[in-house]
Enzyme design. Structure first.
Site, short mmCIF file in Angstrom:
data_model
loop_
_atom_site.label_atom_id
_atom_site.label_comp_id
_atom_site.label_asym_id
_atom_site.label_seq_id
_atom_site.Cartn_x
_atom_site.Cartn_y
_atom_site.Cartn_z
N ASP A 166 7.95 -9.99 -4.44
CA ASP A 166 8.59 -10.01 -5.66
C ASP A 166 9.92 -10.55 -5.46
O ASP A 166 10.90 -9.90 -5.16
CB ASP A 166 8.94 -8.38 -5.89
CG ASP A 166 7.55 -7.69 -5.98
OD1 ASP A 166 6.60 -8.37 -6.59
OD2 ASP A 166 7.51 -6.36 -5.88
N LYS B 11 0.86 -10.20 -1.97
CA LYS B 11 0.62 -9.67 -3.47
C LYS B 11 1.47 -10.46 -4.25
O LYS B 11 2.81 -10.59 -4.36
CB LYS B 11 1.04 -8.13 -3.55
CG LYS B 11 0.86 -7.73 -4.97
CD LYS B 11 1.01 -6.13 -4.89
CE LYS B 11 2.35 -5.79 -5.36
NZ LYS B 11 2.79 -6.08 -6.74
N ASP C 231 -1.78 -8.93 -8.61
CA ASP C 231 -1.57 -7.73 -9.16
C ASP C 231 -0.65 -7.76 -10.55
O ASP C 231 0.23 -7.49 -10.69
CB ASP C 231 -0.41 -6.80 -8.16
CG ASP C 231 -0.32 -5.39 -8.85
OD1 ASP C 231 -1.12 -5.00 -9.42
OD2 ASP C 231 1.06 -5.15 -8.35
N LYS D 276 -2.15 -6.05 -13.18
CA LYS D 276 -2.47 -4.71 -13.67
C LYS D 276 -2.91 -4.83 -15.26
O LYS D 276 -2.16 -4.24 -16.17
CB LYS D 276 -1.08 -3.97 -13.65
CG LYS D 276 -0.61 -3.43 -12.53
CD LYS D 276 0.63 -2.77 -12.28
CE LYS D 276 1.20 -2.20 -11.04
NZ LYS D 276 1.85 -3.54 -10.39
N ILE E 125 -7.41 -4.77 -24.53
CA ILE E 125 -8.76 -4.58 -25.23
C ILE E 125 -9.87 -5.15 -24.19
O ILE E 125 -9.48 -6.12 -23.60
CB ILE E 125 -9.00 -5.02 -26.65
CG1 ILE E 125 -8.74 -6.35 -26.94
CG2 ILE E 125 -8.19 -4.07 -27.41
CD1 ILE E 125 -9.28 -7.07 -27.99
N ARG F 115 9.99 -3.63 -1.43
CA ARG F 115 11.65 -3.92 -1.23
C ARG F 115 11.90 -3.49 0.33
O ARG F 115 13.28 -3.95 0.57
CB ARG F 115 12.33 -2.83 -2.15
CG ARG F 115 12.38 -3.70 -3.54
CD ARG F 115 12.89 -2.94 -4.80
NE ARG F 115 11.64 -2.02 -5.05
CZ ARG F 115 11.63 -1.28 -6.24
NH1 ARG F 115 12.98 -1.42 -6.86
NH2 ARG F 115 10.49 -0.45 -6.47
O1 C5P Z 1 9.43 -2.30 -3.81
P1 C5P Z 1 8.27 -1.52 -3.78
O2 C5P Z 1 7.97 -1.14 -2.37
O3 C5P Z 1 8.60 -0.29 -4.62
O4 C5P Z 1 7.29 -2.47 -4.36
C1 C5P Z 1 6.19 -1.75 -4.92
C2 C5P Z 1 5.32 -2.97 -5.34
O5 C5P Z 1 4.11 -2.30 -5.78
C3 C5P Z 1 5.87 -3.53 -6.64
O6 C5P Z 1 5.33 -5.04 -6.66
C4 C5P Z 1 4.85 -3.03 -7.87
O7 C5P Z 1 4.81 -3.62 -8.91
C5 C5P Z 1 3.86 -2.44 -7.17
N1 C5P Z 1 3.25 -1.22 -7.55
C6 C5P Z 1 3.51 -0.25 -7.52
N2 C5P Z 1 2.99 0.92 -8.14
C7 C5P Z 1 1.71 0.95 -8.60
C8 C5P Z 1 0.94 -0.39 -8.52
C9 C5P Z 1 1.70 -1.49 -7.95
O8 C5P Z 1 4.66 -0.02 -7.33
N3 C5P Z 1 0.86 1.85 -9.13
#
Ligand code: C5P
Length: 242
Positions: A19, A41, A68, A70, A74, A219
């Site tokens: 990210d 990812k 990812d 998500k 439809i 993060r």
């Molecule tokens: O920075 P952090 O550790 O919170 O990262 C979470 C990552 O996982 C982000 O890329 C977020 O889009 C993804 N994610 C999430 N919750 C979900 C699915 C994916 O936080 N249910």
């Protein structure tokens, strides 16, 4: 329901969430990572900024890529979107379980039509940024735990490979759906550190006992001053890391 002790302990693997705002920030991290150990990812942030060419670049470096996005739309749109990635060689792709049965079936149908090895198809149950009261806000009046299990059962019935959910629910899912149904969990933080927007965080020390197949590190690594040191620290706290 099976007893927890029947679950063979799952070996946890690491997915790093790229990210970042800039490609060189991602490359500065990736160059220290062994593609045999880490999966990467690519989420909406880098996909919207850099698109398919960035994905191709990462795959060409030898990494397994989890796209990812998500997807939640439809059935027809989800099916066509997934078909549009068929040549890339993506390892895992995500949709939203809340898109419903027909949407998930269409996603499954789309990957079945891949000529190359199809990606694993997994669904987000609930975002790890949601708590029980957030579910009530959107009209869902069962607990987070029950809702995650309900959606996971539906995903398994449709033939998905696994679900993304808060790590604390992993054992419950494995108990009901078996050890081969994959659990992917984001929201990993060191004890006592900032959890940002995540409401259901897990600490690395708990990962082994939770039987999670893949933890997603975002993060905790991408904002770190010393990402490789912190990555090694996470690994050192997981007994059954591979
Ligand atoms: O920075 P952090 O550790 O919170 O990262 C979470 C990552 O996982 C982000 O890329 C977020 O889009 C993804 N994610 C999430 N919750 C979900 C699915 C994916 O936080 N249910």
């Amino acid at each position: 329901m099976l007893n927890n002790t029947f679950i063979k302990q799952i070996k946890t693997k690491i997915i790093i969430a790229l990210d970042f705002k800039k490609i060189n920030q991602a490359i500065n991290l990736i160059k220290f990572l062994d593609p045999k150990i880490y999966r990467l990812k690519i989420g909406k942030e880098m996909f919207f900024l850099f698109g398919l060419s960035f994905i191709k670049k990462i795959i060409n470096l030898g990494f397994k890529v989890f796209l990812d996005l998500k997807l939640h739309d439809i059935p027809n749109t989800v099916e066509k979107s997934i078909k549009s990635f068929s040549d890339l060689g993506i390892w895992m792709i995500s949709i939203h379980a809340m898109g419903g049965k027909e949407m998930m079936k269409s996603a499954k149908m789309a990957i079945s039509s891949y000529k190359k090895k199809p990606p694993l198809l997994v669904a987000v149950t609930v975002l790890s940024s949601l708590k029980n009261r957030n579910l009530k806000d959107i009209g869902i009046f069962i607990s987070l735990k029950k809702y995650v299990l309900l959606l996971s059962k539906l995903c398994k019935k449709i033939g998905l490979d696994g679900v993304i959910c808060p790590g604390n629910f992993s054992n419950n899912i494995k108990n009901f759906l078996g050890k081969d149904f994959k659990v992917i969990s984001p929201g990993v933080r060191f004890l006592g550190t900032e959890s940002h927007d995540q409401k259901n965080v897990i600490i690395p020390e708990d990962v082994s006992k939770l039987n999670i197949d893949y933890i997603v590190l975002g993060r905790i690594i991408t904002l770190s001053r010393n990402p490789i040191q912190d990555l090694n620290l996470v690994k050192s706290k997981i007994n059954n890391f591979i």
